[in-house]
Structure formats: C-alpha cells, structure tokens
Enzyme design. Structure first.
Site, short mmCIF file in Angstrom:
data_model
loop_
_atom_site.label_atom_id
_atom_site.label_comp_id
_atom_site.label_asym_id
_atom_site.label_seq_id
_atom_site.Cartn_x
_atom_site.Cartn_y
_atom_site.Cartn_z
N PHE A 1 0.83 -1.22 0.00
CA PHE A 1 0.00 0.00 0.00
C PHE A 1 0.86 1.27 0.00
CE2 PHE A 1 -2.16 2.81 3.38
CZ PHE A 1 -2.73 3.64 2.43
N LEU B 1 6.06 -10.07 -2.55
CA LEU B 1 4.69 -10.30 -3.07
C LEU B 1 3.92 -11.29 -2.19
CD1 LEU B 1 5.20 -10.22 -6.95
CD2 LEU B 1 4.51 -8.38 -5.41
N THR C 1 9.57 -11.54 9.15
CA THR C 1 9.85 -10.41 8.24
C THR C 1 10.24 -9.15 9.02
OG1 THR C 1 8.60 -11.17 6.35
CG2 THR C 1 8.73 -8.79 6.65
N THR D 1 5.87 2.75 12.85
CA THR D 1 4.49 3.06 13.18
C THR D 1 4.35 3.71 14.56
OG1 THR D 1 2.38 1.97 13.70
CG2 THR D 1 4.33 0.63 13.99
N ASP D 2 3.25 4.43 14.75
CA ASP D 2 2.98 5.02 16.08
C ASP D 2 2.58 3.94 17.09
OD1 ASP D 2 0.42 4.44 15.10
OD2 ASP D 2 -0.37 6.46 15.39
N GLU D 3 2.22 2.74 16.58
CA GLU D 3 1.74 1.68 17.50
C GLU D 3 2.80 1.23 18.48
OE1 GLU D 3 -0.60 -1.53 16.26
OE2 GLU D 3 -1.68 -0.40 14.75
N TYR E 1 2.10 -7.48 16.30
CA TYR E 1 2.57 -6.62 15.20
C TYR E 1 3.41 -5.46 15.74
CZ TYR E 1 2.42 -2.59 12.07
OH TYR E 1 2.77 -1.47 11.33
N SER E 2 2.85 -4.72 16.71
CA SER E 2 3.58 -3.54 17.17
C SER E 2 4.85 -3.93 17.92
CB SER E 2 2.68 -2.62 18.02
OG SER E 2 2.09 -3.32 19.08
N LYS F 1 7.42 -4.52 15.28
CA LYS F 1 7.90 -3.25 14.72
C LYS F 1 8.81 -2.55 15.74
CE LYS F 1 7.03 -1.44 11.32
NZ LYS F 1 7.65 -1.53 9.95
N ASN G 1 -2.02 6.15 11.34
CA ASN G 1 -2.79 5.36 10.37
C ASN G 1 -2.89 6.06 9.01
OD1 ASN G 1 -3.68 4.25 13.01
ND2 ASN G 1 -5.03 3.04 11.69
N TYR H 1 -15.47 -2.96 15.67
CA TYR H 1 -15.06 -3.74 16.84
C TYR H 1 -15.50 -3.02 18.13
CZ TYR H 1 -11.67 -6.05 13.66
OH TYR H 1 -11.06 -6.74 12.64
N ARG I 1 -8.00 6.73 16.35
CA ARG I 1 -6.81 6.65 15.52
C ARG I 1 -6.57 8.05 14.93
NH1 ARG I 1 -6.62 2.79 18.07
NH2 ARG I 1 -6.26 0.62 17.51
N ARG J 1 -11.45 -6.44 19.22
CA ARG J 1 -10.11 -7.00 18.96
C ARG J 1 -9.43 -7.25 20.31
NH1 ARG J 1 -6.23 -3.06 15.52
NH2 ARG J 1 -7.08 -4.16 13.73
#
Ligand code: NAD
Ligand code: DAU
Length: 355
Positions: free
Chosen positions: A11, A34, A99, A133-135, A159-160, A163, A188, A216, A223, A291
């Site tokens: 993205f 990919l 990753t 990210t800000d997360e 995830y955060s 990161k 975001n 949710y 955000r 979530r």
C-alpha cells in the site's frame, strides 16, 4: 544513483514509488516478496519505465540483498517491507517475527557491509530510512498528550512488538556500527491501493457489496489518520534533510473515533453512490466482538518534522477521505483483483457469522 525500496508493491510502498518517479528520475530498485498484501499491478504504469526495476525477493534473503547492493549504485534504502495487519498478528505472529524482525536484521546486516565498503564520498551520502508506526508507543488515555519522539515504547500486540523490535535494531546499528539511519513513526494511513482488510477499504468494499460494516466493540477507539500521499512527502523530506540517527513522528492531527470514520465513509458514499433502495449505508453498521488487546487511542505530535523539515500534511480528513472513496469507486477492478480465495477465507475466519 538509485534507491532501494523494500515492500514497494504494498500500500504505502507503491504510493511512494509512484510518487518518487513522478518527481525524480532517480532509479528505484523495488524488492518485494509479493505476499498476499503485495501487488505488482499497483505499478502497472511503470511497466515500460526503465527507472523502475522490480525484484521479486525476500528481505530476509542475504544473498539477494548482497547481489542488489553490488549490482546497483544504491545511495539509500527506504524500508517499508513488513507484515502490517494487527488482526493477522493476533491470529498467527510467525510471519511478523520473520519479516519485521529477522528480515529487518538481515537488511541491516547487508546495509552495514555495503556501507563499510563504500568510499568516503558515498558513505557521506548513504542513508537507511526505516518506516515504522505510532503503534510502538502503545495506547494513550483520553486526555494524555499525543505521542512524541521521546514517548516510551510500550507495544501491545504482536505486530507492534515486532515493529518495536525492528526500530530498536535500527537504532542499535546506528549507535554501534555508525550506519546512517533515520526512522519515521507514522499514524494510520489511508488512500489508494490499501488492501481491503484494513478498516477504511474494508468498509467501502462491504458497503458497496451490501455486506455489514463491522465495528469492533463500542467503536470509540481513536486513531490519527493521514492521507498516504502526505506520508510519502514526509518520507521524502526525512530522506533528504533528516538528521542522521533521529526519529521523526508523522501524523495528520486528525484524531477520529472508528465510529466517526465509518459514519464519514457512509455519508460520502450516500452522496457519491446512493443505495438503490434510498436508505443510508449506516443501516449496514454492526458492532462485533472487540479486537483482543485493542489499543484505545493513538495520537501523534508531528511538531518535530513540521519544525525541522518544514513538512505539513496537504489533505484534510474530509478531502482525503473523499479522494479515497472516489478512488475505490473508480477502481473496482483493482479491488476484485486482490480479492481472491485466500482473502475470502480470511474474512470468513476473522468475522464469521458476526459480519
Ligand atoms: P502492506 O502490508 O500493504 O505492504 C507490505 C509490503 O511488504 C507488501 O508489498 C509485501 O509483499 C511486502 N513484504 C512483506 N514481507 C516481505 C519480505 N519478507 N520481503 C520483501 N517484501 C515483503 O503494508 P503498508 O500498510 O504499506 O505498510 C508499509 C510499512 O509502513 C510497514 O513497515 C508498516 O509497518 C508501516 N506503517 C504502516 C501504516 C499504515 O497505516 N498502513 C502506518 C504507519 C507505518
Ligand atoms: O497506527 C498505525 C497502524 O495503523 C499501522 O502500523 C498498521 O500497519 C495499520 O494496519 C494500522 O493499524 P490499525 O490496527 O489501527 O488499523 P486497522 O485498519 O486494522 O484498524 C483501524 C481501527 O479500526 C482499529 O481501531 C480497529 C478498527 N477496526 C478494524 C477493522 C479491520 C474495526 O472496528 N473493524 C474492522 O473490521
């Protein structure tokens, strides 16, 4: 010279590559694995363009990295490649560690060896720009000040956390090895080419296909939204003029609850593509199970990048959202193209009978 972009078929990466080549003739070497989130079709307009070299490969593959760094006159690495979806990291975090942590580590190692072998002039110019990210800062209470570059790290989901680990590795490679790094921590993003698993494109897609719009929990989570084009401009500013070793927070000063975001989307769609039965898209909203570990509020202070690098977002929330909805209306074929069997399996696994 050339820049190496990782994750440039995703993205933000593909928006960045398109943006970069609309403003500059400097070659982009685009390394992307990919995964389900990467789509070379985003870069169709560059198919015949010699300034864009697409390489299908993994950032964790040291051999591929070394070959690219030897073959091309790379003066900077802009590192987007990541697993990026929080809900997927809750379900299964392996790819996130592989990753985001191991991949970033391999990229840093390759970059360090490349940097060490450069002559003085090229070392002076070399940069490693890490997109984060800000997360990583965790969740804010309602009345707390927005995150700044000195906010403590407190990641709350896999995830955060992955990161945050990558940010720490980047910092360490500067401190210990002198690698000229820069880090951006952004809020975001939304805009063209976002995979329809994320809130905004998912809601647009569900609205247009008559499905429910899943929010949710109570939907009062906040955000801070930034149009992707403004993020790309911020990255160019940081790459050009950022101080080595520094981090820059990037955000749109657009704090919205999820309910507000979904209501805004419904209002825009009601105007641009009214439902055939004359009712509002809001009627499709449902509140579903929250979530796990859901962060309540993110907010970013972009004061440092505004002050030091004279960057400011150009899009307001209203103009950016309208542009985004219009893009999805105009590019339904792109949406159909990315919605394959694995996407459908994800949606039914994640939302089941709830949505
Ligand atoms: P995305 O999921 O849309 O795209 C990620 C891209 O990375 C895909 O093209 C994918 O194929 C590629 N990729 C994944 N694993 C790879 C690997 N091992 N080797 C090479 N390529 C690989 O993500 P996005 O939303 O464009 O996010 C890009 C970056 O920006 C991420 O690092 C993310 O953490 C960060 N970020 C995203 C947001 C946001 O709102 N989307 C906000 C702040 C920061
Ligand atoms: O803050 C930056 C981060 O923003 C990036 O680092 C991530 O890569 C990116 O995915 C994004 O994470 P979020 O979890 O905030 O984005 P998402 O679009 O998944 O969700 C936005 C909010 O909407 C969040 O509070 C969860 C909620 N949500 C999401 C989905 C997919 C819903 O209420 N319903 C949904 O169906």
């Amino acid at each position: 010279m050339a820049i190496l972009v990782t994750g440039g078929a995703g993205f933000i990466g593909s928006n960045f590559v398109l943006d970069w080549l609309s403003l500059s003739d400097e070659t982009v070497i685009n390394l992307d694995k990919l995964t389900y989130a990467g789509n070379v079709r985003n870069l169709d307009s560059l198919r015949e363009d010699a300034r864009h070299v697409f390489v299908h490969g993994d950032i964790a593959d040291r051999k591929v990295l070394e070959e690219l760094l030897v073959t091309h006159p790379i003066r900077a690495i802009v590192h987007f490649a990541a697993e990026s979806h929080v809900d997927r990291s809750i379900l299964e975090a392996d790819a996130f560690i592989q990753t985001n942590v191991v991949g970033t580590f391999n990229l840093l190692e390759a970059a360090r060896r490349h940097y060490d072998a450069l002559d003085d002039k090229r070392r002076e110019a070399f940069r490693f720009l890490h997109i984060s990210t800000d997360e990583v800062y965790g969740s804010l209470t309602q009345d707390a000040l927005p995150f700044s570059e000195t906010s403590p790290y407190a990641p709350n989901n896999p995830y955060s956390a992955s990161k945050a680990a990558s940010d720490h590795l980047v910092r360490a490679y500067h401190h210990t090895h002198g690698l000229p790094v820069l880090t951006t921590n952004c809020s975001n993003n939304y805009g063209p080419y976002q995979f329809p698993e994320k809130l905004i494109p998912l809601v647009i897609h569900h609205a247009l296909t008559g499905k429910t719009l899943p929010i949710y929990g109570d939907g009062k989570q906040i955000r801070d939204w930034l149009y992707v084009g403004d993020h790309c401009t911020a990255i160019r500013h940081v790459l050009a003029d950022g101080r080595v070793g520094e981090t820059y927070n990037v955000g749109g000063w657009n704090e919205k609850t999820n309910v507000e975001v979904v209501h805004t989307l419904c209002a825009i769609l009601d105007t641009l593509r009214p439902r055939s039965d004359g009712r509002t898209y809001r009627d499709q909203i449902v509140h579903i199970k929250d979530r796990p570990g859901h962060d309540r509020r993110y907010a970013i202070s972009a004061s440092k990048i505004e002050r030091e690098l004279r960057w400011k977002p150009q899009e307001s929330f209203e103009s950016g959202m309208r542009k985004t909805v219009q893009w999805y209306l105009d590019n339904q074929a792109w949406v159909s193209g990315v919605i394959d069997g694995s996407y459908r399996a994800w949606i039914s696994g994640q939302y089941g009978h709830q949505a």
